[in-house]
Design an enzyme around this catalytic site. Structure first.
Site, PDB file in Angstrom:
ATOM      1  CE  LYS A 131      -4.139   7.439   3.200  1.00 18.53           C
ATOM      2  NZ  LYS A 131      -5.137   6.417   3.161  1.00 18.53           N
TER       3      LYS A 131
ATOM      4  CG  ASP B  53      19.036  11.649 -10.268  1.00 14.33           C
ATOM      5  OD1 ASP B  53      20.087  12.456 -10.763  1.00 14.33           O
ATOM      6  OD2 ASP B  53      18.297  10.007 -10.576  1.00 14.33           O
TER       7      ASP B  53
ATOM      8  CG  HIS C 215      -7.624   8.466   0.468  1.00 16.21           C
ATOM      9  ND1 HIS C 215      -6.301   7.898  -0.208  1.00 16.21           N
ATOM     10  CD2 HIS C 215      -8.025   7.201   0.564  1.00 16.21           C
ATOM     11  CE1 HIS C 215      -6.312   6.741   0.066  1.00 16.21           C
ATOM     12  NE2 HIS C 215      -6.914   6.148   0.539  1.00 16.21           N
TER      13      HIS C 215
ATOM     14  CG  ASP D 202       1.671  17.790  22.279  1.00 13.18           C
ATOM     15  OD1 ASP D 202       0.122  17.864  22.657  1.00 13.18           O
ATOM     16  OD2 ASP D 202       2.323  17.082  23.238  1.00 13.18           O
TER      17      ASP D 202
ATOM     18  CG  HIS E  23      -2.322   0.746   1.332  1.00 15.20           C
ATOM     19  ND1 HIS E  23      -2.290   1.784   2.507  1.00 15.20           N
ATOM     20  CD2 HIS E  23      -2.939   1.291   0.683  1.00 15.20           C
ATOM     21  CE1 HIS E  23      -3.058   2.577   2.362  1.00 15.20           C
ATOM     22  NE2 HIS E  23      -3.757   2.327   0.703  1.00 15.20           N
TER      23      HIS E  23
ATOM     24  CE  LYS F 192      -0.940   4.809  -1.225  1.00 15.60           C
ATOM     25  NZ  LYS F 192      -2.174   4.266  -0.654  1.00 15.60           N
TER      26      LYS F 192
END
Length: 317
Positions: free
Chosen positions: A268, A101, A266, A273, A94, A96
């Site tokens: 995440k 370089d 979607h 703090d 899952h 990504k």
């Protein structure tokens, strides 16, 4: 997508790309063209696509075949097959990842496809991150480990140190069933237990186990600001139904739950703090925390993380 495509165009030695979904529609074709041009320049281009995630595209238009025809070295991660039989649908990659370089790496929640080209009330709202500095080597190592697993061909990480590129302290967290399956879950629970002022979460899939529920309840009982943002409209309705099971016991202890209107969110994010964030591909559900191969990055940076906290609070407002 534009900064990712720019990084591919600037590459002179290598381009490494991992994604769960790689659609061959308008957005996907731009990536295919950029990757093909890089391969023509003699760049070492490698693309790894999950063997189940690839099925989001129609037969004949699936990315591995299209990329191989364009001269790009592309492979599948644990593809289901009949001979020899291998029909597992769990243990998905899952992650990504885009590393070049040029000394940059990208990771976050975004797959590749037109679903991320926003239209009013449609598509997918998401967040992706561009990293520079020493953490890029860590992310590169994760890709090369996955590539060796999928293809049997081992390659060493690039030589030479990458100089610091800012003031943020970052660390990549590789999670998957080949390692301690509780690594990421334990890190999240411990981080929440260490919070002193606030715990802000934005996630599309929220199925917390008892330990995470306890950590969130404890934070709220200590008087912390604990807020969780979920999508009002989920692309997986059964996951949304299941997630409601835990919400009551959280709200009883003072945890605040908010539903973000469409388009489907979607993103995440875990922000503590206003100076610590955990970003990347994992959701807060058993699949991400135990079964999937995931990549998260810790960020400690009061200035930068404060912007992520403000984004969550603005969404709530």
């Amino acid at each position: 997508y534009p900064p990712m495509l720019e990084a591919i165009e600037k590459a002179r030695r290598f381009v490494y790309l991992t994604t769960y979904i790689f659609e061959t529609n308008r957005a996907g074709k731009r990536f295919i063209a950029a990757l093909a041009r890089a391969a023509e320049r003699g760049v070492d281009v490698r693309v790894l696509i999950d063997g189940v995630g690839e099925y989001y595209a129609w037969p004949g238009r699936r990315a591995v075949r299209v990329l191989n025809k364009q001269g790009v070295n592309a492979a599948r991660f644990l593809p289901p097959r009949l001979i020899p039989p291998s029909l597992q649908i769990n243990l998905r990659n899952h992650r990504k990842i885009l590393v070049t370089d040029a000394g940059v790496a990208f990771t976050g929640g975004m797959n590749i496809g037109d679903r991320h080209l926003m239209k009013t009330g449609r598509g997918v709202a998401d967040m992706h991150f561009r990293f520079a500095g020493p953490v890029v080597r860590q992310i590169e190592a994760v890709f090369l480990s996955d590539w060796a697993f999928a293809t049997g061909r081992q390659t060493g990480v690039s030589r030479g140190e990458i100089a610091p590129a800012g003031n943020a302290a970052c660390r990549s967290i590789e999670n998957g069933p080949t390692r301690d399956t509780e690594r990421l879950a334990t890190l999240i629970q411990t981080a929440i237990a260490s919070a002193r002022r606030s715990v802000l979460i934005m996630t599309p899939y929220f199925l917390p186990g008892p330990a995470l529920v306890g950590a969130l309840q404890s934070a709220a009982l200590r008087g912390l600001e604990v807020k969780i943002v979920l999508p009002a409209k989920n692309n997986l309705p059964f996951v949304a139904w299941a997630s409601r099971h835990a919400l009551g016991e959280l709200m009883m202890r003072g945890v605040e739950i908010y539903y973000r209107p469409p388009p489907f969110a979607h993103t995440k994010l875990l922000v503590l703090d206003d100076d610590y964030a955990l970003v990347g591909s994992p959701n807060l559900d058993p699949r991400s925390l135990r079964l999937n191969f995931e990549l998260a990055v810790e960020i400690f940076d009061p200035k930068g993380v404060d912007g992520l906290a403000e984004h969550i609070r603005d969404t709530i407002a």
